[in-house]
Write an enzyme that holds these catalytic residues in place. Structure first.
Site, mmCIF file in Angstrom:
data_model
loop_
_atom_site.group_PDB
_atom_site.id
_atom_site.type_symbol
_atom_site.label_atom_id
_atom_site.label_comp_id
_atom_site.label_asym_id
_atom_site.label_seq_id
_atom_site.Cartn_x
_atom_site.Cartn_y
_atom_site.Cartn_z
ATOM 1 N N TYR A 214 -42.929 21.218 -17.015
ATOM 2 C CA TYR A 214 -43.402 22.585 -16.852
ATOM 3 C C TYR A 214 -43.854 23.045 -18.247
ATOM 4 O O TYR A 214 -43.795 22.292 -19.202
ATOM 5 C CB TYR A 214 -42.295 23.468 -16.292
ATOM 6 C CG TYR A 214 -42.073 23.321 -14.799
ATOM 7 C CD1 TYR A 214 -41.990 22.067 -14.192
ATOM 8 C CD2 TYR A 214 -41.922 24.433 -13.984
ATOM 9 C CE1 TYR A 214 -41.800 21.932 -12.824
ATOM 10 C CE2 TYR A 214 -41.715 24.313 -12.619
ATOM 11 C CZ TYR A 214 -41.656 23.062 -12.044
ATOM 12 O OH TYR A 214 -41.470 22.932 -10.693
ATOM 13 N N ARG B 268 -28.858 17.484 -3.994
ATOM 14 C CA ARG B 268 -29.128 16.947 -2.652
ATOM 15 C C ARG B 268 -27.887 16.863 -1.773
ATOM 16 O O ARG B 268 -27.960 17.072 -0.558
ATOM 17 C CB ARG B 268 -29.763 15.560 -2.782
ATOM 18 C CG ARG B 268 -31.190 15.579 -3.308
ATOM 19 C CD ARG B 268 -31.630 14.190 -3.734
ATOM 20 N NE ARG B 268 -30.870 13.740 -4.897
ATOM 21 C CZ ARG B 268 -30.953 12.515 -5.425
ATOM 22 N NH1 ARG B 268 -31.739 11.620 -4.860
ATOM 23 N NH2 ARG B 268 -30.257 12.200 -6.490
ATOM 24 N N GLN C 160 -33.316 30.746 -12.079
ATOM 25 C CA GLN C 160 -34.074 29.836 -12.938
ATOM 26 C C GLN C 160 -35.451 30.452 -13.186
ATOM 27 O O GLN C 160 -36.214 30.690 -12.258
ATOM 28 C CB GLN C 160 -34.247 28.470 -12.270
ATOM 29 C CG GLN C 160 -34.964 27.460 -13.157
ATOM 30 C CD GLN C 160 -35.392 26.220 -12.390
ATOM 31 O OE1 GLN C 160 -36.228 26.296 -11.498
ATOM 32 N NE2 GLN C 160 -34.808 25.084 -12.734
#
Length: 392
Positions: free
Chosen positions: A168, A344, A98
């Site tokens: 971002y 998660r 990423q």
């Protein structure tokens, strides 16, 4: 569409199944370098059965790091990342990097460089104003993304994921609340999408056809005045028409404004507040409940939003958010999503996917307490997972 665990194409790649380990900031890059702990983190997930694991977060420039401990792409990191990709490949999985620039989410005080934002904005992490880059500086950031993609290829990665989410830098340009520019990068949606499109085009020109190129795109910022679904769909259509992407992973929420929209479940305000440095800790005590909102957990909690994109796009889509069992994976496939991404649940049980393959009735042990969130500063992990557990 009962084909979750069959091989599938993603651009030039063939993955062993349709499950991707979502980018989850690992907190394992001391000195902004890959560590053996980072290698093991992704080897273990690969051994657990995913089709591809995503390394997060690989900044394209020193000022694009979230803080000075985050990895940034330069020749010195190639040997360590090659060690990681080799380990992942030995386990039968693919590896994605990423890449992105944190922009207004960067801690400028920690990085020693100004955080960038499309318009004037006070950076809460660095406690100082952001720098507003001009067109020439934006071209440098675009070029840095292409360079990062080439370094990812040298490091043995099979794919790159361009970060267009969570406010971002590229995502902040999409937001009408954060982007108040009056030049060719602001105003209309087409102008606000220009920077993101230039980044994707540069990355595609650099490695497309050899590496799969995907993007993580915000469906909504989760804040009044921010990017909302109708405009995000139009951005996705522009990216699809440009032809530089092999798939889009749909996400939601803002690291600046509403991070819990991505996570859902309990809001770990007390433990999160303890991890923050002073004076951020004082501010969090006053406004933590407004910042870390609480959204009840349910399986596939982003699916209803994502369906709207599926109806408008032909490009392969990756569904993220509440994917923890086989029934939900099949639900995503029945809704037309080519891939699913898990986060998660794999922190809790890296081998969850292999157990689901053996028994489709397997359920995740993740209780969605989100106590993993505050651990990003010391090595992201599930506090409920046994310390000595290792996946082979």
């Amino acid at each position: 569409m009962n084909d979750v665990f069959e091989p599938v194409r993603l651009g030039p790649l063939t993955l062993r199944n349709r499950v991707i380990k979502a980018a989850t900031f690992e907190g394992r890059t001391p000195g902004s370098m890959p560590s053996d702990a980072l290698v093991e983190f992704h080897r273990e997930v690969a051994a657990g059965g995913v089709g591809m694991t995503t390394v997060a977060y690989c900044a394209v420039a020193p000022g694009g790091r979230t803080d000075n401990g985050a990895l940034w792409m330069r020749p010195e990191v190639v040997p360590g990342l090659r060690k990681l990709t080799d380990a992942v490949h030995r386990e039968g999985a693919a590896a994605s990097a990423q890449i992105g620039h944190a922009g207004p989410v960067a801690n400028s005080r920690s990085n020693g460089e100004p955080a960038l934002a499309p318009s004037r904005f006070f950076n809460p992490l660095g406690m100082r104003p952001c720098k507003v880059p001009d067109a020439a500086e934006l071209r440098e950031v675009v070029a840095a993304h292409a360079n990062a993609a080439r370094l990812a290829e040298q490091s043995g990665f099979d794919a790159v994921e361009v970060h267009l989410g969570h406010n971002y830098l590229a995502s902040s340009f999409l937001s009408p609340m954060l982007n108040r520019r009056r030049d060719s990068y602001g105003g209309s949606l087409e102008n606000r999408a220009r920077f993101a499109r230039e980044i994707v085009a540069a990355v595609s020109d650099a490695v497309g056809g050899r590496l799969a190129v995907t993007a993580k795109l915000n469906m909504t910022d989760g804040a009044r005045g921010g990017l909302q679904i109708p405009e995000s769909i139009e951005v996705a259509k522009l990216l699809e028409a440009d032809g530089g992407l092999d798939a889009i992973e749909l996400t939601a929420g803002s690291s600046l404004l509403n991070p819990m929209l991505l996570f859902h479940g309990d809001a770990p305000r007390r433990s999160f507040g303890k991890t923050l440095p002073i004076p951020l800790r004082w501010g969090f005590r006053l406004g933590g409940s407004a910042f870390l909102k609480e959204y009840p957990y349910r399986e596939a909690y982003l699916l209803d939003r994502a369906r709207q994109f599926r109806q408008e796009l032909r490009l392969p889509l990756i569904l993220l958010g509440g994917i923890t069992n086989y029934d939900t994976m099949r639900q995503a496939r029945d809704a037309g999503f080519e891939f699913v991404a898990m986060g998660r649940a794999l922190l809790r049980e890296p081998d969850l996917l292999r157990r689901i393959q053996s028994d489709s009735g397997t359920r995740s042990a993740c209780i969605h307490c989100n106590e993993c969130m505050p651990t990003i500063y010391t090595g992201t992990r599930c506090p409920l997972r046994p310390e000595k557990q290792e996946i082979r």
